[in-house]
Write a protein that holds these residues in place. Structure first.
Motif, mmCIF file in Angstrom:
data_model
loop_
_atom_site.group_PDB
_atom_site.id
_atom_site.type_symbol
_atom_site.label_atom_id
_atom_site.label_comp_id
_atom_site.label_asym_id
_atom_site.label_seq_id
_atom_site.Cartn_x
_atom_site.Cartn_y
_atom_site.Cartn_z
ATOM 1 N N LYS A 50 10.552 -18.361 21.589
ATOM 2 C CA LYS A 50 9.634 -18.316 20.452
ATOM 3 C C LYS A 50 10.012 -19.424 19.472
ATOM 4 C CE LYS A 50 8.146 -15.138 16.818
ATOM 5 N NZ LYS A 50 8.265 -13.799 16.257
ATOM 6 N N ILE A 51 9.026 -19.915 18.730
ATOM 7 C CA ILE A 51 9.351 -20.935 17.728
ATOM 8 C C ILE A 51 8.674 -20.591 16.391
ATOM 9 C CG2 ILE A 51 7.506 -22.478 18.594
ATOM 10 C CD1 ILE A 51 9.331 -24.854 17.699
ATOM 11 N N TYR A 52 9.418 -20.770 15.305
ATOM 12 C CA TYR A 52 8.878 -20.633 13.951
ATOM 13 C C TYR A 52 8.567 -22.031 13.440
ATOM 14 C CZ TYR A 52 10.459 -15.811 14.031
ATOM 15 O OH TYR A 52 10.630 -14.491 14.361
ATOM 16 N N ILE A 53 7.321 -22.239 13.017
ATOM 17 C CA ILE A 53 6.952 -23.551 12.465
ATOM 18 C C ILE A 53 6.305 -23.354 11.089
ATOM 19 C CG2 ILE A 53 6.683 -24.726 14.695
ATOM 20 C CD1 ILE A 53 3.644 -24.498 14.307
ATOM 21 N N PRO A 54 6.410 -24.359 10.217
ATOM 22 C CA PRO A 54 5.811 -24.211 8.889
ATOM 23 C C PRO A 54 4.285 -24.334 8.939
ATOM 24 C CG PRO A 54 6.848 -26.374 9.139
ATOM 25 C CD PRO A 54 7.134 -25.629 10.400
ATOM 26 N N TYR A 55 3.607 -23.634 8.006
ATOM 27 C CA TYR A 55 2.165 -23.846 7.839
ATOM 28 C C TYR A 55 1.905 -25.292 7.437
ATOM 29 C CZ TYR A 55 0.993 -18.836 7.634
ATOM 30 O OH TYR A 55 0.784 -17.516 7.912
ATOM 31 N N PHE A 56 2.885 -25.837 6.713
ATOM 32 C CA PHE A 56 2.722 -27.193 6.186
ATOM 33 C C PHE A 56 3.355 -28.194 7.151
ATOM 34 C CE2 PHE A 56 3.687 -30.527 2.832
ATOM 35 C CZ PHE A 56 2.366 -30.852 2.617
ATOM 36 N N LEU A 257 2.300 -34.857 -7.161
ATOM 37 C CA LEU A 257 1.452 -33.659 -7.134
ATOM 38 C C LEU A 257 0.615 -33.617 -8.409
ATOM 39 C CD1 LEU A 257 0.768 -31.034 -5.597
ATOM 40 C CD2 LEU A 257 2.680 -29.947 -6.771
ATOM 41 N N SER A 258 -0.696 -33.562 -8.212
ATOM 42 C CA SER A 258 -1.595 -33.608 -9.365
ATOM 43 C C SER A 258 -2.766 -32.654 -9.143
ATOM 44 C CB SER A 258 -2.129 -35.031 -9.524
ATOM 45 O OG SER A 258 -3.278 -35.031 -10.324
ATOM 46 N N ASN A 259 -3.203 -32.009 -10.208
ATOM 47 C CA ASN A 259 -4.355 -31.107 -10.080
ATOM 48 C C ASN A 259 -5.687 -31.837 -10.224
ATOM 49 O OD1 ASN A 259 -2.888 -28.839 -9.591
ATOM 50 N ND2 ASN A 259 -2.693 -28.270 -11.746
ATOM 51 N N ASN A 260 -5.613 -33.123 -10.462
ATOM 52 C CA ASN A 260 -6.851 -33.862 -10.657
ATOM 53 C C ASN A 260 -7.525 -34.168 -9.307
ATOM 54 O OD1 ASN A 260 -8.798 -35.915 -11.136
ATOM 55 N ND2 ASN A 260 -7.900 -36.098 -13.179
ATOM 56 N N LYS A 261 -8.662 -33.585 -9.098
ATOM 57 C CA LYS A 261 -9.357 -33.682 -7.798
ATOM 58 C C LYS A 261 -9.873 -35.091 -7.503
ATOM 59 C CE LYS A 261 -10.934 -28.907 -7.396
ATOM 60 N NZ LYS A 261 -10.977 -28.359 -8.764
ATOM 61 N N ARG A 288 -5.616 -19.541 -1.381
ATOM 62 C CA ARG A 288 -4.613 -18.906 -2.253
ATOM 63 C C ARG A 288 -3.193 -19.334 -1.870
ATOM 64 N NH1 ARG A 288 -6.570 -13.153 -0.730
ATOM 65 N NH2 ARG A 288 -6.665 -14.412 1.129
ATOM 66 N N MET A 289 -3.046 -19.984 -0.728
ATOM 67 C CA MET A 289 -1.689 -20.280 -0.249
ATOM 68 C C MET A 289 -1.175 -21.621 -0.796
ATOM 69 S SD MET A 289 -2.080 -18.878 3.618
ATOM 70 C CE MET A 289 -0.426 -19.300 4.165
ATOM 71 N N TYR A 290 0.131 -21.655 -1.017
ATOM 72 C CA TYR A 290 0.741 -22.851 -1.606
ATOM 73 C C TYR A 290 0.550 -24.083 -0.710
ATOM 74 C CZ TYR A 290 4.085 -25.790 -4.017
ATOM 75 O OH TYR A 290 4.672 -26.820 -4.704
ATOM 76 N N GLU A 291 0.622 -23.868 0.600
ATOM 77 C CA GLU A 291 0.465 -24.975 1.552
ATOM 78 C C GLU A 291 -0.927 -25.593 1.440
ATOM 79 O OE1 GLU A 291 1.812 -22.073 2.210
ATOM 80 O OE2 GLU A 291 3.750 -22.434 3.192
ATOM 81 N N ASN A 292 -1.923 -24.730 1.192
ATOM 82 C CA ASN A 292 -3.294 -25.197 1.042
ATOM 83 C C ASN A 292 -3.407 -26.072 -0.215
ATOM 84 O OD1 ASN A 292 -6.250 -24.887 0.186
ATOM 85 N ND2 ASN A 292 -6.262 -23.938 2.223
ATOM 86 N N TYR A 293 -2.746 -25.616 -1.268
ATOM 87 C CA TYR A 293 -2.701 -26.378 -2.525
ATOM 88 C C TYR A 293 -2.013 -27.736 -2.307
ATOM 89 C CZ TYR A 293 -0.911 -27.542 -7.207
ATOM 90 O OH TYR A 293 -0.571 -28.184 -8.365
ATOM 91 N N LEU A 294 -0.882 -27.697 -1.572
ATOM 92 C CA LEU A 294 -0.168 -28.957 -1.298
ATOM 93 C C LEU A 294 -1.059 -29.935 -0.532
ATOM 94 C CD1 LEU A 294 3.415 -27.825 -0.173
ATOM 95 C CD2 LEU A 294 2.805 -28.993 -2.295
ATOM 96 N N ALA A 295 -1.691 -29.437 0.509
ATOM 97 C CA ALA A 295 -2.538 -30.323 1.333
ATOM 98 C C ALA A 295 -3.661 -30.932 0.475
ATOM 99 C CB ALA A 295 -3.110 -29.552 2.521
ATOM 100 N N ARG A 296 -4.152 -30.158 -0.503
ATOM 101 C CA ARG A 296 -5.227 -30.648 -1.376
ATOM 102 C C ARG A 296 -4.707 -31.632 -2.430
ATOM 103 N NH1 ARG A 296 -6.746 -26.183 -4.399
ATOM 104 N NH2 ARG A 296 -5.796 -24.788 -2.881
ATOM 105 N N CYS A 297 -3.526 -31.317 -2.990
ATOM 106 C CA CYS A 297 -3.137 -31.975 -4.244
ATOM 107 C C CYS A 297 -1.931 -32.920 -4.168
ATOM 108 C CB CYS A 297 -2.884 -30.910 -5.300
ATOM 109 S SG CYS A 297 -4.382 -29.996 -5.672
ATOM 110 N N ILE A 298 -1.230 -32.968 -3.034
ATOM 111 C CA ILE A 298 -0.146 -33.958 -2.930
ATOM 112 C C ILE A 298 -0.757 -35.331 -2.668
ATOM 113 C CG2 ILE A 298 1.588 -34.848 -1.300
ATOM 114 C CD1 ILE A 298 3.106 -33.006 -2.855
ATOM 115 N N VAL A 299 -0.405 -36.281 -3.500
ATOM 116 C CA VAL A 299 -0.889 -37.652 -3.336
ATOM 117 C C VAL A 299 0.322 -38.498 -2.900
ATOM 118 C CG1 VAL A 299 -2.015 -39.579 -4.498
ATOM 119 C CG2 VAL A 299 -2.535 -37.235 -5.192
#
Ligand SMILES: Cc1ncc(COP(=O)(O)O)c(C=O)c1O
Length: 323
Positions: A50-56, A257-261, A288-299
């Motif tokens: 079995k392997i554990y992998i990050p969502y991110f 990391l910025s909230n500016n879209k 709602r997940m942090y990984e989703n936020y990262l994928a959206r907002c990490i520049v």
């Protein structure tokens, strides 16, 4: 008289592409075709159940896992990009951690003391040395102008004889970039990336190896470090991603990391190409997940050896209206 091996020597004829001589950065590691195939190599040799992998992370890592039919489970990371381990890792399971952006070597060291079966994905951390005894892989094309190539540290070496890869049919974007410019080579880049999918494990191609031997690693590492430190000095108070940065690292990008879209689009419109790490995260997570936020907002701001401090200043000035 010393016997000279001449079996594949040819003398005369036309020249090959002129590349500087030199030595690879990792001379003691196994050379393979891709990072994902390095993961496959580890999974085959270690026989994990079995392997554990990050969502991110990047979905290409699922290629070897699905090929070998290994059950996998996603885990979450916190706002330091470190794993939240609120479950038991079974004795026959393995835990994969990504050295994000090349700035998580300290977390890698901590995990190596806590987790028995650990794989480190250093695809974003070329200049982070592998820790003794920890299975670690690298993907070369994220740091240098090569079409493919990976390095792998693993104690248990395969007895199988793998075929040698050839990069010649996925090389066009690299030469178009030089002769015609980045934009003209872009569709080839996309096509050549596609060509890396679903390949068997192979040994790194001679072309990739030759290019890698010609890289001035000390200079590449120095420039990355300098550019990263420069951006961090000017941006850390605005960066929503808070991190301690040991100045000796040579990361892949500067994660802002910025909230500016509008920010990413604004940069791209000013010819500053910033990637999304990783589009597949939107499929794997909900908003709602942090990984989703990262994928959206990490520049991820480019800091590599192609760029001067003048270029970093251009990035800062382009960002300024958004700070
Ligand atoms: C974090 C990460 N790990 C591994 C890989 C796989 O590397 P490669 O393309 O060399 O298979 C990628 C991207 O492709 C990646 O982004």
């Amino acid at each position: 008289m010393q016997k000279i091996e001449t079996s594949h020597l040819t003398i005369g004829g036309y020249f090959g592409l002129e590349l500087p001589p030199g030595s690879e950065y990792y001379t003691h590691l196994i050379r393979l075709n891709t990072g994902r195939n390095a993961l496959e190599y580890i999974l085959r040799e270690k026989g994990y159940k079995k392997i554990y992998i990050p969502y991110f992370t990047c979905d290409v890592l699922l290629e070897p896992i699905q090929k070998l039919n290994i059950p996998y489970q996603f885990y979450s990371i916190d706002d330091h990009l470190e794993p939240i381990i609120d479950f038991e890792i079974e004795p026959d399971a393995v835990f994969l951690y990504t050295n994000y952006f090349g700035i998580k070597q300290h977390a890698v060291k901590c995990l190596s003391t806590k987790i028995t079966n650990l794989i480190i994905d250093n695809s974003q951390a070329f200049f982070s040395e592998p820790l003794p005894g920890i299975d670690t892989f690298y993907s070369c094309r994220k740091f240098f102008g090569v079409a493919d190539g990976a390095y792998l540290q693993i104690k248990k070496k395969s007895t199988k004889k793998y075929a040698v890869d050839s990069s010649v049919n996925r090389f066009s974007h690299l030469i178009k970039n030089i002769d015609l410019g980045v934009q003209q080579g872009y569709s080839d880049y996309v096509k050549n990336n596609k060509d890396l999918e679903n390949n068997p494990i192979r040994i790194m191609s001679p072309l990739t190896r030759k290019i890698l031997a010609g890289v001035n690693y000390a200079e590449c590492a120095r420039i990355r470090k300098r550019n990263f430190n420069f951006l961090h000095k000017h941006l850390k108070e605005y960066n929503l991603f808070k991190f301690n940065f040991p100045e000796e690292y040579s990361p892949m990008v500067y994660p802002f990391l910025s909230n500016n879209k509008q920010l990413k689009l604004h940069l791209i419109q000013h010819n500053i190409y910033v990637a999304t790490y990783w589009p597949n995260v939107f499929k794997w997570t909900d908003t709602r997940m942090y990984e989703n936020y990262l994928a959206r907002c990490i520049v991820p701001l480019p800091i590599d050896h192609r760029y001067s401090l003048h270029d970093m200043l251009y990035i800062l000035n382009t960002l300024r209206t958004f700070l």
